[in-house]
Motif scaffolding. Structure first.
Motif, PDB file in Angstrom:
ATOM      1  N   UNK A   4      10.383   0.887  -5.666  1.00  0.00           N
ATOM      2  CA  UNK A   4      11.016   2.194  -5.549  1.00  0.00           C
ATOM      3  C   UNK A   4      11.901   2.454  -6.758  1.00  0.00           C
ATOM      4  N   UNK A   5      12.666   1.444  -7.195  1.00  0.00           N
ATOM      5  CA  UNK A   5      13.584   1.614  -8.320  1.00  0.00           C
ATOM      6  C   UNK A   5      12.827   1.903  -9.604  1.00  0.00           C
ATOM      7  N   UNK A   6      11.686   1.232  -9.805  1.00  0.00           N
ATOM      8  CA  UNK A   6      10.893   1.448 -11.017  1.00  0.00           C
ATOM      9  C   UNK A   6      10.503   2.917 -11.118  1.00  0.00           C
ATOM     10  N   UNK A   7      10.203   3.524  -9.938  1.00  0.00           N
ATOM     11  CA  UNK A   7       9.793   4.929  -9.938  1.00  0.00           C
ATOM     12  C   UNK A   7      10.958   5.894 -10.142  1.00  0.00           C
TER      13      UNK A   7
ATOM     14  N   UNK B  87       0.840  -1.208   0.000  1.00  0.00           N
ATOM     15  CA  UNK B  87       0.000   0.000   0.000  1.00  0.00           C
ATOM     16  C   UNK B  87       0.866   1.246   0.000  1.00  0.00           C
ATOM     17  N   UNK B  88       1.981   1.190   0.754  1.00  0.00           N
ATOM     18  CA  UNK B  88       2.877   2.355   0.837  1.00  0.00           C
ATOM     19  C   UNK B  88       3.432   2.677  -0.549  1.00  0.00           C
ATOM     20  N   UNK B  89       3.835   1.652  -1.295  1.00  0.00           N
ATOM     21  CA  UNK B  89       4.402   1.904  -2.627  1.00  0.00           C
ATOM     22  C   UNK B  89       3.333   2.426  -3.583  1.00  0.00           C
ATOM     23  N   UNK B  90       2.072   2.215  -3.243  1.00  0.00           N
ATOM     24  CA  UNK B  90       0.992   2.659  -4.129  1.00  0.00           C
ATOM     25  C   UNK B  90       0.543   4.088  -3.864  1.00  0.00           C
ATOM     26  N   UNK B  91       1.175   4.765  -2.891  1.00  0.00           N
ATOM     27  CA  UNK B  91       0.784   6.139  -2.571  1.00  0.00           C
ATOM     28  C   UNK B  91       0.963   7.042  -3.786  1.00  0.00           C
ATOM     29  N   UNK B  92      -0.027   7.852  -4.065  1.00  0.00           N
ATOM     30  CA  UNK B  92       0.034   8.764  -5.220  1.00  0.00           C
ATOM     31  C   UNK B  92       0.744  10.048  -4.810  1.00  0.00           C
ATOM     32  N   UNK B  93       1.637  10.517  -5.649  1.00  0.00           N
ATOM     33  CA  UNK B  93       2.254  11.807  -5.376  1.00  0.00           C
ATOM     34  C   UNK B  93       1.860  12.763  -6.497  1.00  0.00           C
ATOM     35  N   UNK B  94       1.823  14.052  -6.175  1.00  0.00           N
ATOM     36  CA  UNK B  94       1.502  15.047  -7.204  1.00  0.00           C
ATOM     37  C   UNK B  94       2.792  15.303  -7.981  1.00  0.00           C
ATOM     38  N   UNK B  95       2.763  14.995  -9.255  1.00  0.00           N
ATOM     39  CA  UNK B  95       3.969  15.145 -10.065  1.00  0.00           C
ATOM     40  C   UNK B  95       4.217  16.620 -10.382  1.00  0.00           C
ATOM     41  N   UNK B  96       5.448  16.911 -10.809  1.00  0.00           N
ATOM     42  CA  UNK B  96       5.853  18.301 -11.068  1.00  0.00           C
ATOM     43  C   UNK B  96       4.939  18.995 -12.076  1.00  0.00           C
ATOM     44  N   UNK B  97       4.480  18.270 -13.087  1.00  0.00           N
ATOM     45  CA  UNK B  97       3.661  18.884 -14.142  1.00  0.00           C
ATOM     46  C   UNK B  97       2.184  18.944 -13.779  1.00  0.00           C
ATOM     47  N   UNK B  98       1.834  18.421 -12.585  1.00  0.00           N
ATOM     48  CA  UNK B  98       0.428  18.411 -12.179  1.00  0.00           C
ATOM     49  C   UNK B  98       0.127  19.463 -11.103  1.00  0.00           C
ATOM     50  N   UNK B  99       1.052  20.400 -10.913  1.00  0.00           N
ATOM     51  CA  UNK B  99       0.907  21.321  -9.786  1.00  0.00           C
ATOM     52  C   UNK B  99       0.221  22.641 -10.152  1.00  0.00           C
ATOM     53  N   UNK B 100      -0.454  22.650 -11.296  1.00  0.00           N
ATOM     54  CA  UNK B 100      -1.127  23.858 -11.754  1.00  0.00           C
ATOM     55  C   UNK B 100      -2.142  24.370 -10.753  1.00  0.00           C
ATOM     56  N   UNK B 101      -2.938  23.476 -10.199  1.00  0.00           N
ATOM     57  CA  UNK B 101      -3.963  23.886  -9.236  1.00  0.00           C
ATOM     58  C   UNK B 101      -3.316  24.331  -7.929  1.00  0.00           C
TER      59      UNK B 101
END
Lengths: 73, 170
Positions: free
Chosen positions: B14-17, A17-31
Motif C-alpha cells: 500500500x505504501x509503495x502505491x 491478490x487484493x494488492x494486485x487489483x488494477x485501478x483506472x488512473x486519473x490520466x486513463x479516464x478518457x474512455x
C-alpha cells in the motif's frame, strides 16, 4: 499439510491478490469520460429527473457526480 | 505471527502505491516530444527551464476543467512574461490519442509548450490523483506548490503563489 498451514497459504494468496487489483488512473479516464459511458444517457433528462427527485425528497446531492469523470470534483 | 507478517506485507504494498510527487521534492524530469511541432521529433525537457519558475500542468482534452485552465494559464503566462518575470508553463497532454489534444489546441491555441505523453508515463511517475494536476516549480527545480482540479478563482490563486514564490526567491 495441516489445515492451519493451508489456511495461511490461502490467506497470503488472497491478500497479495487484493494488492494486485488494477485501478483506472486519473490520466486513463478518457474512455470513461465519453458521453456514451454516462449511466444516464441524456444530460437534460437527468437534470430534470434530479430536480424532481430533490424537490419531492427535500434532499439534494449524493446520487450523481459532476464533471467529466476526470476525478477532479 | 502469520497474520502480522501478512499485515506488514500489505502495508508495504500500500505504501509503495501512495508515494507521490510532493511539495519540497525535486521535480522529476519530463522529457517528451512536442504535441504540435513542425519537427515531429522535437523533444523538450523540463530541466531546460531551470532558472525560471515553471508551472507544470497535466491535462487532457476529455477533462472539462483542464480546458478551462488552458486559456487562463496562457493569459497569465503572457502577462507575467511581459512584466519581465522568468515564468514558463509546460503542459503535458495525456490523451491516449494525441489527435484529441491537437484538435483542442487548433481551436484554442496557446503560446506555451505542450508536450505529448499518450502512454501516461510522466503522470504515473508523478502519481497524480486527479485531472488536471499542476505543480509550481521554483528556479532550483523544487516543487513549491501543487494543485488539483481547476475551479473559478483558481487562476488568481495560482498567480498569488507565483508572486509569493518570486518574492521569496529574490
Amino acid at each position: 499439510m495441516n489445515l492451519k498451514c493451508l489456511l495461511s497459504v490461502a490467506l497470503t494468496f488472497i491478500c497479495l491478490s487484493i494488492t494486485g487489483c488494477e485501478s483506472v488512473e486519473a490520466w486513463e479516464r478518457g474512455t470513461l469520460a465519453k458521453p456514451e459511458m454516462a449511466i444516464e444517457g441524456d444530460a437534460l433528462e437527468a437534470t430534470l429527473n434530479n430536480h424532481i427527485y430533490f424537490s419531492k425528497e427535500a434532499s439534494n446531492g449524493g446520487h450523481s457526480a459532476t464533471g467529466g469523470g476526470c476525478g477532479c470534483n | 505471527m502469520t497474520l502480522l507478517v501478512l499485515i506488514v506485507v500489505n502495508l508495504i504494498f500500500t505504501c509503495v502505491n501512495a508515494i507521490a510527487a510532493d511539495v519540497g521534492d525535486i521535480a522529476l524530469d519530463v522529457s517528451l516530444p512536442v504535441l504540435i511541432s513542425s519537427e515531429q521529433t522535437q523533444q523538450v525537457s523540463l530541466n531546460q527551464y531551470r532558472g525560471q519558475i515553471v508551472y507544470l500542468d497535466f491535462w487532457a482534452s476529455w477533462c472539462p476543467p483542464c480546458l478551462v485552465s488552458m486559456p487562463i494559464m496562457n493569459e497569465l503566462r503572457n502577462r507575467l512574461q511581459s512584466q519581465g518575470i522568468a515564468f514558463e508553463v509546460v503542459a503535458v497532454n495525456v490523451d491516449s490519442d494525441p489527435e484529441d489534444g491537437m484538435d483542442f489546441l487548433e481551436e484554442k491555441p496557446v503560446d506555451f509548450v505542450v508536450l505529448s505523453d499518450p502512454q501516461g508515463k510522466t503522470p504515473a511517475a508523478y502519481k497524480i490523483k486527479g485531472m488536471p494536476t499542476s505543480y509550481l516549480i521554483n528556479p532550483a527545480g523544487v516543487i513549491e506548490f501543487s494543485h488539483e482540479g481547476f475551479r473559478p478563482g483558481d487562476g488568481e490563486k495560482i498567480e498569488e503563489e507565483i508572486l509569493k514564490l518570486l518574492e521569496n526567491s529574490q
